[in-house]
Design a protein around this motif. Structure first.
Motif, short mmCIF file in Angstrom:
data_model
loop_
_atom_site.label_atom_id
_atom_site.label_comp_id
_atom_site.label_asym_id
_atom_site.label_seq_id
_atom_site.Cartn_x
_atom_site.Cartn_y
_atom_site.Cartn_z
N THR A 126 0.83 -1.20 0.00
CA THR A 126 0.00 0.00 0.00
C THR A 126 0.87 1.25 0.00
O THR A 126 0.52 2.25 -0.64
CB THR A 126 -0.95 0.00 1.20
N ALA A 160 0.79 4.25 -2.67
CA ALA A 160 0.64 5.64 -2.23
C ALA A 160 1.72 6.53 -2.83
O ALA A 160 1.45 7.68 -3.22
CB ALA A 160 0.68 5.72 -0.71
N GLU A 184 0.82 7.15 -6.49
CA GLU A 184 -0.33 8.05 -6.58
C GLU A 184 0.09 9.48 -6.24
O GLU A 184 -0.36 10.44 -6.88
CB GLU A 184 -1.44 7.58 -5.64
N ILE A 225 -1.69 4.54 -11.35
CA ILE A 225 -2.02 3.61 -10.27
C ILE A 225 -2.61 2.32 -10.84
O ILE A 225 -2.40 1.23 -10.30
CB ILE A 225 -3.00 4.27 -9.28
N TYR A 283 -8.00 -1.13 -1.69
CA TYR A 283 -6.77 -0.34 -1.62
C TYR A 283 -7.05 1.13 -1.90
O TYR A 283 -6.44 2.01 -1.26
CB TYR A 283 -5.74 -0.89 -2.62
N ARG A 284 -7.94 1.40 -2.82
CA ARG A 284 -8.26 2.80 -3.12
C ARG A 284 -8.88 3.50 -1.90
O ARG A 284 -8.57 4.66 -1.61
CB ARG A 284 -9.21 2.88 -4.33
N LEU A 302 -6.06 4.26 0.50
CA LEU A 302 -5.23 5.37 0.05
C LEU A 302 -5.90 6.72 0.27
O LEU A 302 -5.23 7.74 0.48
CB LEU A 302 -4.89 5.20 -1.44
N GLN A 303 -7.23 6.74 0.24
CA GLN A 303 -7.95 7.98 0.47
C GLN A 303 -7.88 8.43 1.93
O GLN A 303 -8.04 9.62 2.22
CB GLN A 303 -9.42 7.82 0.06
N ALA A 341 0.75 9.59 1.56
CA ALA A 341 1.86 8.65 1.34
C ALA A 341 2.84 8.58 2.52
O ALA A 341 3.24 7.47 2.91
CB ALA A 341 2.59 9.03 0.05
N TRP A 352 1.82 6.12 5.23
CA TRP A 352 1.98 4.70 4.95
C TRP A 352 3.40 4.24 5.23
O TRP A 352 3.64 3.12 5.71
CB TRP A 352 1.58 4.39 3.51
#
Length: 348
Positions: A259, A263, A266, A272, A289-290, A293-294, A298, A301
């Motif tokens: 992940t 990130a 993205e 992505i 995963y989306r 990420l929201q 980054a 993570w």
């Protein structure tokens, strides 16, 4: 023609087999049972010869040439035969699509084609699946959603001649925690123990064991999907079952690193979708995963990966702290941004 997997057995019993069947989807139990229904109908209709085509060894695809030759060759030991094509990815490719389309354009009278696939979405459909739909049956086995599970269980109970009130059905749905195989096993057990009586809540609780799959894969899914309450319950179950943190941490670290890589791409405006493909993340898993990420930028993570390293050191006695508490706080932070403050107290 389209059909729900659970309806297929009844339809097969009402007439001769169609020339072709496509059974696909991520819900393995539904795919297996629907395919078994086709095989059982084939046996009942005197089809005893069966051939299976799938990728073997280092091959990425089945032997399409051999399959095409089989379509055109007469049956050796029976008047009709069942030819099975197994496509784990749900994509036959250009050559495979051609072979299937040509079969469907002029299906041999002595062959029934059964195609099964472990993945399916709109992206998988094409001329080959449309060709099957024109001459046969398409049955898609999508995962049963949480709000649909009680209905699925109730239908399965009824198919086994069992009756249960709403509270009892809901109790079973909560205990199996989305695991259809566990639900199916419990229904079979109930069929032996219920003695034909309507099952109420108290009876259900006395007959059914807690079958929720408190495994690391579901823990990770709950964290990435943003389900802190479910996550905490599953971690508590794992701990009670005597699982050790190091046994779980390998998968946790791998998913956090994956992940974090997504990130980073993205954050710099990269592709992505291409990264999903490069990491072999199925279409059905990508929304999870989306969503994750929201919730976090980054850099966070990367911090989660570092925190997992701390949990590992605690588990190995190289750093002070309770590894179970630290692991729970880490994954709760992944699931719920407001839980980030817990990481500052991960020394337990």
């Amino acid at each position: 023609m389209e059909s729900q997997p659970e309806q297929l057995a009844g339809q097969l019993a009402s007439g001769p087999l169609k020339p072709a069947y496509l059974i696909a989807g991520a819900e393995t139990l539904r795919v297996l049972e629907a395919a078994d229904a086709v095989r059982a109908a084939a046996r009942a209709q005197g089809i005893s010869e069966r051939e299976v085509f799938e990728a073997e060894g280092n091959q990425r695809e089945p032997d399409w040439s051999a399959m095409e030759s089989s379509f055109n060759a007469p049956s050796l030991f029976a008047s009709r035969r069942l030819v099975e094509l197994r496509l784990p990815t749900g994509k036959p490719g250009k050559e495979g699509g051609r072979v299937i389309c040509e079969f469907c354009a002029n299906p041999p009278a002595d062959v029934v084609l059964l195609v099964t696939a472990g993945e399916w979405s709109k992206k998988h459909a094409g001329k080959w699946s449309e060709a099957i739909g024109r001459i046969g049956v398409i049955s898609l086995a999508y995962p049963v959603k949480p709000h649909e599970l009680a209905g699925w269980i109730d239908q399965r109970l009824r198919s086994r001649g069992l009756k249960a009130d709403r509270d009892a059905v809901q109790q079973l749905a909560e205990r199996v925690d989305g695991n259809l195989l566990a639900a199916a096993q419990e229904v079979e057990k109930l069929a032996l123990l219920a003695n034909g009586d309507t099952i109420d809540l108290a009876r259900m609780e006395s007959l059914v064991a807690d079958s929720a799959r408190y495994d690391v894969f579901r823990v990770i899914d709950a964290a990435l999907n943003g389900q802190p309450a479910q996550l905490a319950r599953m971690l508590s179950g794992l701990k009670a079952e005597g699982e050790a943190v190091p046994a779980l941490l390998g998968m946790v670290v791998m998913e956090l690193q994956r992940t974090a890589a997504l990130a980073r791409i993205e954050a710099r405006g990269g592709n992505i979708a291409a990264e999903f493909k490069a990491q072999r993340i199925w279409d059905s898993k990508q929304p999870m995963y989306r969503r994750a990420l929201q919730r976090h930028p980054a850099p966070r993570w990367e911090a989660f990966v570092s925190q997992a390293g701390r949990v590992d050191r605690m588990a190995k006695g190289r750093e002070r702290g309770d590894p179970w508490t630290a692991l729970e706080r880490l994954l709760l932070a992944v699931a719920e941004p407001r839980a980030i403050r817990l990481l500052a107290r991960s020394d337990g």
